[in-house]
Design a protein around this motif. Sequence first.
Motif, PDB file in Angstrom:
ATOM      1  N   VAL A  94     -27.597 -32.123 -71.826  1.00 12.20           N
ATOM      2  CA  VAL A  94     -27.356 -32.908 -70.261  1.00 12.20           C
ATOM      3  C   VAL A  94     -28.045 -33.517 -69.461  1.00 12.20           C
ATOM      4  CG1 VAL A  94     -25.763 -32.634 -68.079  1.00 12.20           C
ATOM      5  CG2 VAL A  94     -25.191 -31.290 -70.013  1.00 12.20           C
ATOM      6  N   ALA A  95     -29.007 -33.005 -68.925  1.00 11.32           N
ATOM      7  CA  ALA A  95     -29.575 -33.663 -68.288  1.00 11.32           C
ATOM      8  C   ALA A  95     -30.554 -34.625 -68.929  1.00 11.32           C
ATOM      9  CB  ALA A  95     -31.366 -32.926 -68.046  1.00 11.32           C
ATOM     10  N   LEU A  96     -30.885 -34.956 -70.142  1.00 10.67           N
ATOM     11  CA  LEU A  96     -31.762 -36.093 -70.582  1.00 10.67           C
ATOM     12  C   LEU A  96     -30.547 -36.904 -70.959  1.00 10.67           C
ATOM     13  CD1 LEU A  96     -32.808 -34.545 -74.037  1.00 10.67           C
ATOM     14  CD2 LEU A  96     -34.155 -35.640 -72.081  1.00 10.67           C
ATOM     15  N   ALA A  97     -28.527 -36.692 -71.366  1.00 10.44           N
ATOM     16  CA  ALA A  97     -27.520 -37.277 -71.827  1.00 10.44           C
ATOM     17  C   ALA A  97     -27.553 -39.075 -69.879  1.00 10.44           C
ATOM     18  CB  ALA A  97     -27.042 -37.182 -71.829  1.00 10.44           C
ATOM     19  N   ILE A  98     -27.887 -37.938 -68.745  1.00 14.84           N
ATOM     20  CA  ILE A  98     -27.460 -38.413 -67.603  1.00 14.84           C
ATOM     21  C   ILE A  98     -28.648 -39.052 -67.409  1.00 14.84           C
ATOM     22  CG2 ILE A  98     -27.411 -37.807 -64.892  1.00 14.84           C
ATOM     23  CD1 ILE A  98     -25.400 -35.272 -66.180  1.00 14.84           C
ATOM     24  N   ALA A  99     -29.950 -38.759 -67.871  1.00 14.77           N
ATOM     25  CA  ALA A  99     -30.744 -39.091 -67.253  1.00 14.77           C
ATOM     26  C   ALA A  99     -31.413 -40.613 -67.708  1.00 14.77           C
ATOM     27  CB  ALA A  99     -32.768 -38.192 -67.126  1.00 14.77           C
ATOM     28  N   ALA A 100     -30.653 -40.394 -69.046  1.00  9.46           N
ATOM     29  CA  ALA A 100     -30.842 -41.360 -70.298  1.00  9.46           C
ATOM     30  C   ALA A 100     -31.724 -43.420 -69.230  1.00  9.46           C
ATOM     31  CB  ALA A 100     -29.805 -41.724 -70.874  1.00  9.46           C
TER      32      ALA A 100
ATOM     33  N   ILE B  39     -34.352 -43.290 -68.114  1.00 10.80           N
ATOM     34  CA  ILE B  39     -35.543 -43.068 -69.336  1.00 10.80           C
ATOM     35  C   ILE B  39     -35.632 -44.809 -69.444  1.00 10.80           C
ATOM     36  CG2 ILE B  39     -36.522 -42.033 -71.157  1.00 10.80           C
ATOM     37  CD1 ILE B  39     -34.672 -38.957 -70.106  1.00 10.80           C
ATOM     38  N   LYS B  40     -34.830 -45.100 -69.896  1.00 11.74           N
ATOM     39  CA  LYS B  40     -34.442 -46.452 -70.748  1.00 11.74           C
ATOM     40  C   LYS B  40     -35.297 -47.669 -69.269  1.00 11.74           C
ATOM     41  CE  LYS B  40     -29.859 -46.667 -73.382  1.00 11.74           C
ATOM     42  NZ  LYS B  40     -29.356 -46.627 -73.197  1.00 11.74           N
ATOM     43  N   ASN B  41     -35.253 -47.186 -68.668  1.00 12.44           N
ATOM     44  CA  ASN B  41     -35.746 -48.242 -67.457  1.00 12.44           C
ATOM     45  C   ASN B  41     -37.436 -48.207 -67.338  1.00 12.44           C
ATOM     46  OD1 ASN B  41     -33.432 -49.677 -66.960  1.00 12.44           O
ATOM     47  ND2 ASN B  41     -32.777 -49.128 -65.384  1.00 12.44           N
ATOM     48  N   TRP B  42     -37.630 -46.855 -67.328  1.00 10.91           N
ATOM     49  CA  TRP B  42     -38.623 -46.990 -67.875  1.00 10.91           C
ATOM     50  C   TRP B  42     -39.792 -47.520 -68.316  1.00 10.91           C
ATOM     51  CZ3 TRP B  42     -43.017 -43.167 -69.908  1.00 10.91           C
ATOM     52  CH2 TRP B  42     -43.687 -42.921 -69.056  1.00 10.91           C
ATOM     53  N   VAL B  43     -39.272 -46.509 -69.906  1.00 12.03           N
ATOM     54  CA  VAL B  43     -40.086 -47.386 -70.411  1.00 12.03           C
ATOM     55  C   VAL B  43     -40.124 -48.549 -70.943  1.00 12.03           C
ATOM     56  CG1 VAL B  43     -39.608 -47.171 -73.547  1.00 12.03           C
ATOM     57  CG2 VAL B  43     -38.913 -45.502 -71.875  1.00 12.03           C
ATOM     58  N   ALA B  44     -38.847 -49.554 -70.819  1.00  4.31           N
ATOM     59  CA  ALA B  44     -38.552 -51.527 -70.752  1.00  4.31           C
ATOM     60  C   ALA B  44     -40.063 -51.478 -70.199  1.00  4.31           C
ATOM     61  CB  ALA B  44     -37.691 -51.516 -70.590  1.00  4.31           C
ATOM     62  N   LEU B  45     -40.104 -50.755 -68.704  1.00  4.34           N
ATOM     63  CA  LEU B  45     -41.184 -50.958 -67.270  1.00  4.34           C
ATOM     64  C   LEU B  45     -42.463 -51.307 -68.407  1.00  4.34           C
ATOM     65  CD1 LEU B  45     -40.702 -52.038 -64.885  1.00  4.34           C
ATOM     66  CD2 LEU B  45     -42.382 -49.888 -64.156  1.00  4.34           C
ATOM     67  N   GLN B  46     -42.954 -49.837 -69.333  1.00  3.11           N
ATOM     68  CA  GLN B  46     -44.214 -49.534 -69.610  1.00  3.11           C
ATOM     69  C   GLN B  46     -44.632 -50.567 -70.280  1.00  3.11           C
ATOM     70  OE1 GLN B  46     -46.013 -47.489 -67.744  1.00  3.11           O
ATOM     71  NE2 GLN B  46     -44.468 -46.816 -67.005  1.00  3.11           N
ATOM     72  N   ARG B  47     -43.364 -50.905 -71.366  1.00  2.00           N
ATOM     73  CA  ARG B  47     -44.016 -52.563 -72.159  1.00  2.00           C
ATOM     74  C   ARG B  47     -44.256 -53.035 -72.179  1.00  2.00           C
ATOM     75  NH1 ARG B  47     -38.763 -51.322 -75.917  1.00  2.00           N
ATOM     76  NH2 ARG B  47     -40.030 -49.108 -77.504  1.00  2.00           N
ATOM     77  N   ARG B  48     -43.243 -53.944 -71.025  1.00  2.44           N
ATOM     78  CA  ARG B  48     -43.669 -54.842 -70.271  1.00  2.44           C
ATOM     79  C   ARG B  48     -45.026 -55.219 -70.146  1.00  2.44           C
ATOM     80  NH1 ARG B  48     -40.099 -56.520 -65.992  1.00  2.44           N
ATOM     81  NH2 ARG B  48     -41.088 -57.063 -64.569  1.00  2.44           N
TER      82      ARG B  48
END
Lengths: 302, 272
Positions: free
Chosen positions: A274-280, A283-292
């Motif tokens: 549940v925590a991961l699903a709601i945080a998804a 987390i996606k935004n964070w990963v995208a930012l780190q990639r950029r």
Amino acid sequence: MLFITQTALELGFMYAMVSMALFLSYRVLDIADLTTDGSFVLGAAVSVTLAAAGHPFLALLAALLAGACAGFVTAFLQTKLGVPSILAGIITNTGLYTANLMAMGWKSNASLLKQDTIFTLFKATGIGGDWYELILSGVIALLAAAAMVFFLNTRLGLSIRATGDNRDMVRASSINPNLTVSVGLCVANAFTALAGAVVAQSQKSADINGGTGIVVVGLACLIIGETIVGRGGMTRGMIAVIAGSIIYRFIYAVALKTKIVPIDCLKALTALIVALAIAAPTIKNWVALQRRKGVERRSRNA
Amino acid sequence: MPDKNHPMLELRGVSKTFNPGTPNEKLALDGIDLTLKSGDFATIVGSNGAGKSTLFNAIGGSFLVDSGSVWLDGEDITYEKEYRRSRSIGRLFQDPMRGTAPHMTIEENLTLVYMHASKGGGIFGRVSRKDREMFREKLALLGMGLEDRMKQPVGLLSGGQRQALTLMMATLITPKLLLLDEHTAALDPATAEKVLELTREIVSERSITCLMITHNMHSALVLGNRTLMMDGGRIVLDVADEERESLTVDDLLERFRAGAGKQLDNDRILLS
């Protein structure tokens, strides 16, 4: 395997009503309603007590009503007394502990011995043979889902949906948001209590701690279902919660049978899902930012 | 036809102070007296912070006024709750997102508003085929092709489409009063023109009593039959009919200076 499937389907259908309730409170109204744990036990307690007195059907009705009352208390706290919605749920939930003990005659658990339940009565009709429990719980869940879809498309249901979607618009459309929030929470908790009532009659017992963590499990089912079925209209939402609930119970049953995951760890696993699903999204935004950032750093260094 | 001299909206000495007793204390409405006759369409211009939106909030019931009273169609609504007032007051905001529920379809949005305003079908009422036909016809009048997208969520529409839809929803059942708070300001010029044209059509066709805040001085003079200018929580200029017809934008600015004792100061004002 057949046994696992059968159990998963039975429990999936029964617990799906908790997820339907959470679909209404969490998805539609956008309120995390923590009354859920308490109303589930309330439904179970009322159901067992009345079934023990020889009224298994009346027990379901009474559970619905009792759940609605619990929802009303939470709604009253947040709409009229300005208690923050999460705290309102926790307060009601705490108070319900006493109410639930009282409903079971001041005992921490209550059981049905020889008394009839909706399941024994249905078995006696001979329909479905060995699968009677699955058929009855399936029929109840589908009826509940149909009722929910119907309700959410009525004038009142549309008002409740609009309240969660755009509260400004609701006030500008002569709808009282306090009323829609209250009705929404009453209906949601009535569904949760109904789930508790049906589960209790199938297990022939109710336990004061039987609802612990049910809100997180219900959310997990909702999220699993929406991941598979997708999000969209109300009908799709109901299909999602039933599918999600069955899948969750299947995983649970497999874990129980094969002991791949120690059964004591399942709650932690559920919480993690549940925590991961709601945080998804975060987390996606964070990963995208780190990639950029990474790409920029590399291009600077090149 | 409604009686032309019947007062539809009356404000009697309405005042409102925000944050009283703090350093941020602000007298936002300073004893406003205003009467709108049935069928009046008044535009409102004014400086930043003149109290235009606050005036709308006072009429719409977003807060209770400190003193004075608000009357709508001969009824005292000073203490009426916001959601109750909205039964007879339609309201549009600058933000096109405010008036519609994004995750509900066009049809569901319309159904909701229509059934509430018409009190149709009871609380468990559902949309009928006849209602759907009526929605389709009305949507076609907007000329935006929305009649073929009734099953789509409103969130997929553009700002202009959403604002046009909100306007239609607010007037689906003719309101006693329509409050337009710069409802075209967030739209691109072409769309804004279109929505303004729709507004003009709907308001004049059904002679709806209407108040419209604008920062476009030209619209302020051309639209409707009356122009109000506000400053410091007061109405400093009120011109109507023949007197207004002879006014130019320059005259209006001059009159404002005379009434308020300073230049009209609004960083978004459009003079053309």
